[in-house]
Design a protein around this motif. Sequence first.
Motif, PDB file in Angstrom:
ATOM      1  N   LEU A  49      -9.417   4.398  -9.450  1.00 12.54           N
ATOM      2  CA  LEU A  49      -9.204   5.638 -10.204  1.00 12.54           C
ATOM      3  C   LEU A  49      -9.487   6.791  -9.266  1.00 12.54           C
ATOM      4  N   VAL A  50      -8.601   7.800  -9.273  1.00 11.61           N
ATOM      5  CA  VAL A  50      -8.906   9.048  -8.564  1.00 11.61           C
ATOM      6  C   VAL A  50      -9.169  10.109  -9.624  1.00 11.61           C
TER       7      VAL A  50
ATOM      8  N   ALA B 289       0.436  10.143 -20.338  1.00 14.58           N
ATOM      9  CA  ALA B 289       0.441   9.915 -18.892  1.00 14.58           C
ATOM     10  C   ALA B 289       1.860   9.682 -18.395  1.00 14.58           C
ATOM     11  N   VAL B 290       2.022   9.853 -17.103  1.00 11.81           N
ATOM     12  CA  VAL B 290       3.269   9.444 -16.431  1.00 11.81           C
ATOM     13  C   VAL B 290       2.987   8.096 -15.775  1.00 11.81           C
ATOM     14  N   SER B 291       3.869   7.138 -15.984  1.00 11.72           N
ATOM     15  CA  SER B 291       3.646   5.777 -15.492  1.00 11.72           C
ATOM     16  C   SER B 291       4.773   5.383 -14.538  1.00 11.72           C
ATOM     17  N   VAL B 292       4.402   4.962 -13.335  1.00  5.44           N
ATOM     18  CA  VAL B 292       5.394   4.619 -12.301  1.00  5.44           C
ATOM     19  C   VAL B 292       4.993   3.276 -11.684  1.00  5.44           C
ATOM     20  N   ALA B 293       5.906   2.308 -11.735  1.00  8.66           N
ATOM     21  CA  ALA B 293       5.603   0.982 -11.167  1.00  8.66           C
ATOM     22  C   ALA B 293       6.747   0.504 -10.286  1.00  8.66           C
ATOM     23  N   VAL B 294       6.411  -0.372  -9.361  1.00 13.71           N
ATOM     24  CA  VAL B 294       7.415  -1.055  -8.542  1.00 13.71           C
ATOM     25  C   VAL B 294       7.347  -2.540  -8.902  1.00 13.71           C
ATOM     26  N   CYS B 295       8.505  -3.107  -9.218  1.00 17.34           N
ATOM     27  CA  CYS B 295       8.518  -4.493  -9.709  1.00 17.34           C
ATOM     28  C   CYS B 295       9.461  -5.365  -8.893  1.00 17.34           C
ATOM     29  N   ILE B 296       9.156  -6.672  -8.880  1.00 19.13           N
ATOM     30  CA  ILE B 296      10.103  -7.658  -8.364  1.00 19.13           C
ATOM     31  C   ILE B 296      10.675  -8.417  -9.563  1.00 19.13           C
ATOM     32  N   GLY B 297      11.802  -9.099  -9.351  1.00 21.63           N
ATOM     33  CA  GLY B 297      12.405  -9.877 -10.435  1.00 21.63           C
ATOM     34  C   GLY B 297      13.439  -9.056 -11.189  1.00 21.63           C
ATOM     35  N   ASP B 298      13.814  -9.550 -12.361  1.00 24.24           N
ATOM     36  CA  ASP B 298      14.865  -8.923 -13.170  1.00 24.24           C
ATOM     37  C   ASP B 298      14.212  -8.187 -14.340  1.00 24.24           C
ATOM     38  N   THR B 299      14.113  -6.871 -14.217  1.00 26.40           N
ATOM     39  CA  THR B 299      13.377  -6.093 -15.228  1.00 26.40           C
ATOM     40  C   THR B 299      14.148  -5.958 -16.541  1.00 26.40           C
TER      41      THR B 299
ATOM     42  N   LEU C 252      -4.141  15.728 -18.240  1.00 26.75           N
ATOM     43  CA  LEU C 252      -5.147  16.445 -19.027  1.00 26.75           C
ATOM     44  C   LEU C 252      -6.484  15.705 -19.065  1.00 26.75           C
ATOM     45  N   LEU C 253      -6.489  14.458 -18.608  1.00 22.60           N
ATOM     46  CA  LEU C 253      -7.766  13.754 -18.434  1.00 22.60           C
ATOM     47  C   LEU C 253      -8.264  13.955 -17.004  1.00 22.60           C
ATOM     48  N   GLY C 254      -7.382  14.459 -16.129  1.00 23.34           N
ATOM     49  CA  GLY C 254      -7.737  14.628 -14.713  1.00 23.34           C
ATOM     50  C   GLY C 254      -7.949  13.288 -14.029  1.00 23.34           C
ATOM     51  N   GLU C 255      -7.137  12.300 -14.401  1.00 25.58           N
ATOM     52  CA  GLU C 255      -7.347  10.948 -13.874  1.00 25.58           C
ATOM     53  C   GLU C 255      -6.022  10.329 -13.424  1.00 25.58           C
ATOM     54  N   THR C 256      -6.048   9.663 -12.265  1.00 25.41           N
ATOM     55  CA  THR C 256      -4.900   8.876 -11.818  1.00 25.41           C
ATOM     56  C   THR C 256      -5.389   7.477 -11.472  1.00 25.41           C
ATOM     57  N   TYR C 257      -4.784   6.499 -12.102  1.00 31.00           N
ATOM     58  CA  TYR C 257      -5.111   5.084 -11.874  1.00 31.00           C
ATOM     59  C   TYR C 257      -4.032   4.488 -10.976  1.00 31.00           C
ATOM     60  N   ALA C 258      -4.415   3.607 -10.058  1.00 28.23           N
ATOM     61  CA  ALA C 258      -3.401   3.015  -9.166  1.00 28.23           C
ATOM     62  C   ALA C 258      -3.849   1.634  -8.713  1.00 28.23           C
ATOM     63  N   ALA C 259      -2.862   0.816  -8.339  1.00 24.27           N
ATOM     64  CA  ALA C 259      -3.169  -0.534  -7.847  1.00 24.27           C
ATOM     65  C   ALA C 259      -1.983  -1.071  -7.069  1.00 24.27           C
TER      66      ALA C 259
ATOM     67  N   THR D 257       0.843  -1.200   0.000  1.00 24.51           N
ATOM     68  CA  THR D 257       0.000   0.000   0.000  1.00 24.51           C
ATOM     69  C   THR D 257       0.878   1.249   0.000  1.00 24.51           C
ATOM     70  N   ARG D 258       1.926   1.220   0.826  1.00 25.88           N
ATOM     71  CA  ARG D 258       2.829   2.393   0.885  1.00 25.88           C
ATOM     72  C   ARG D 258       3.488   2.620  -0.479  1.00 25.88           C
ATOM     73  N   LEU D 259       3.924   1.533  -1.114  1.00 17.39           N
ATOM     74  CA  LEU D 259       4.587   1.676  -2.422  1.00 17.39           C
ATOM     75  C   LEU D 259       3.613   2.219  -3.469  1.00 17.39           C
ATOM     76  N   ARG D 260       2.372   1.718  -3.437  1.00 22.00           N
ATOM     77  CA  ARG D 260       1.360   2.223  -4.375  1.00 22.00           C
ATOM     78  C   ARG D 260       1.132   3.723  -4.166  1.00 22.00           C
ATOM     79  N   ASP D 261       1.033   4.128  -2.907  1.00 26.99           N
ATOM     80  CA  ASP D 261       0.751   5.535  -2.630  1.00 26.99           C
ATOM     81  C   ASP D 261       1.945   6.424  -2.985  1.00 26.99           C
ATOM     82  N   LEU D 262       3.139   5.885  -2.807  1.00 30.59           N
ATOM     83  CA  LEU D 262       4.329   6.647  -3.197  1.00 30.59           C
ATOM     84  C   LEU D 262       4.393   6.764  -4.725  1.00 30.59           C
ATOM     85  N   ALA D 263       4.106   5.662  -5.412  1.00 34.92           N
ATOM     86  CA  ALA D 263       4.073   5.694  -6.883  1.00 34.92           C
ATOM     87  C   ALA D 263       3.046   6.720  -7.356  1.00 34.92           C
ATOM     88  N   THR D 264       1.908   6.769  -6.679  1.00 39.04           N
ATOM     89  CA  THR D 264       0.849   7.707  -7.072  1.00 39.04           C
ATOM     90  C   THR D 264       1.310   9.152  -6.866  1.00 39.04           C
TER      91      THR D 264
END
Length: 289
Positions: free
Chosen positions: A160-161, A118-128, A145-152, A21-28
């Motif tokens: 969606l916020v 959009a700006v895309s930010v993810a946190v991954c495990i493994g060898d990217t 410009l869509l006024g939308e932020t998607y997160a998971a 949850t913390r990583l998702r919120d930081l990514a957001t």
Amino acid sequence: MERDTDAPLALPEWLSAEELTRLRDLATAMADDAARLVVTERPRSLGVEATKSSEVDVVTVMDQRSEQLLRERIDAERPDDAILGEEGGASEGTSGLTWVVDPIDGTVNYLYGHPFFAVSVAVCIGDTTREGAWLPVAGAVSAPLLGETYAAAHGQGAHLVTADGRREPLAVSDCERLELALVGTGFGYEAAKREEQGAAVAQLLPKVRDIRRGGSAALDLCFVASGRLDGYYESGINAWDQAAGQVIATEAGAAIGGAPGGEMGKAMAIATAPGIFADLTDCLFPEAR
Ligand code: IPD
């Protein structure tokens, strides 16, 4: 390339639900900050700073500044994590987590003032750096410009916020018939690749409701998550186009995959409502049926 082992990547024990949850919120927070930057500081006469795979594969000064902001934030807040960015490449870490960032996904749209980027930010495990050897566990896609932020975050659903601060859970569509499906796709920047992609889309077009080409793979995946598309496929996308959108689509209930026998990745990325996954895959790979 496929992974050396068929075993699915397992989440390490220390990656608790609270940490995800913390990583998702930081990514957001980081995706939203970078998205604000690319809108507020866009130069009046924005030009092409550099080109990559071909003359039409462009980089603007704001791609560079957005990635710099993301890298500085990650270095400051998560100094032990690795980073893979579209413009700056890979830097190493010791934590086992890699931030995979696309500072502007949909750069051509951004250059033209078209709002689908959009700006895309993810946190991954493994060898990217190895195809099919990594898994996104949290991420955010911010479309200013869509006024939308998607997160998971893994195991916690997707949301969606909206610009007015509403938080809506995301769920894929219930489409079960390919002939009624609205399918998104995208094209690479090299002429030979586009010839292949054009042939594939030409044979698919008569078999679906319609095709959309938005211009941002990350947002296409979020649109599958929200049901604005029933499915999306593209060959040739990179980890930074895919990572955040993949965890968002998966958490919204999408079926995801790649070329038959492979993982979602550069060879092929498919994300759909579960009811059309097999038919879309069969359509794209008739020889494997
Ligand atoms: C591109 C977009 C586009 C997709 C291309 C990507 P970029 O990313 O995601 O929709 O079709 O394959 O390269 O270059 O705008 O970051």
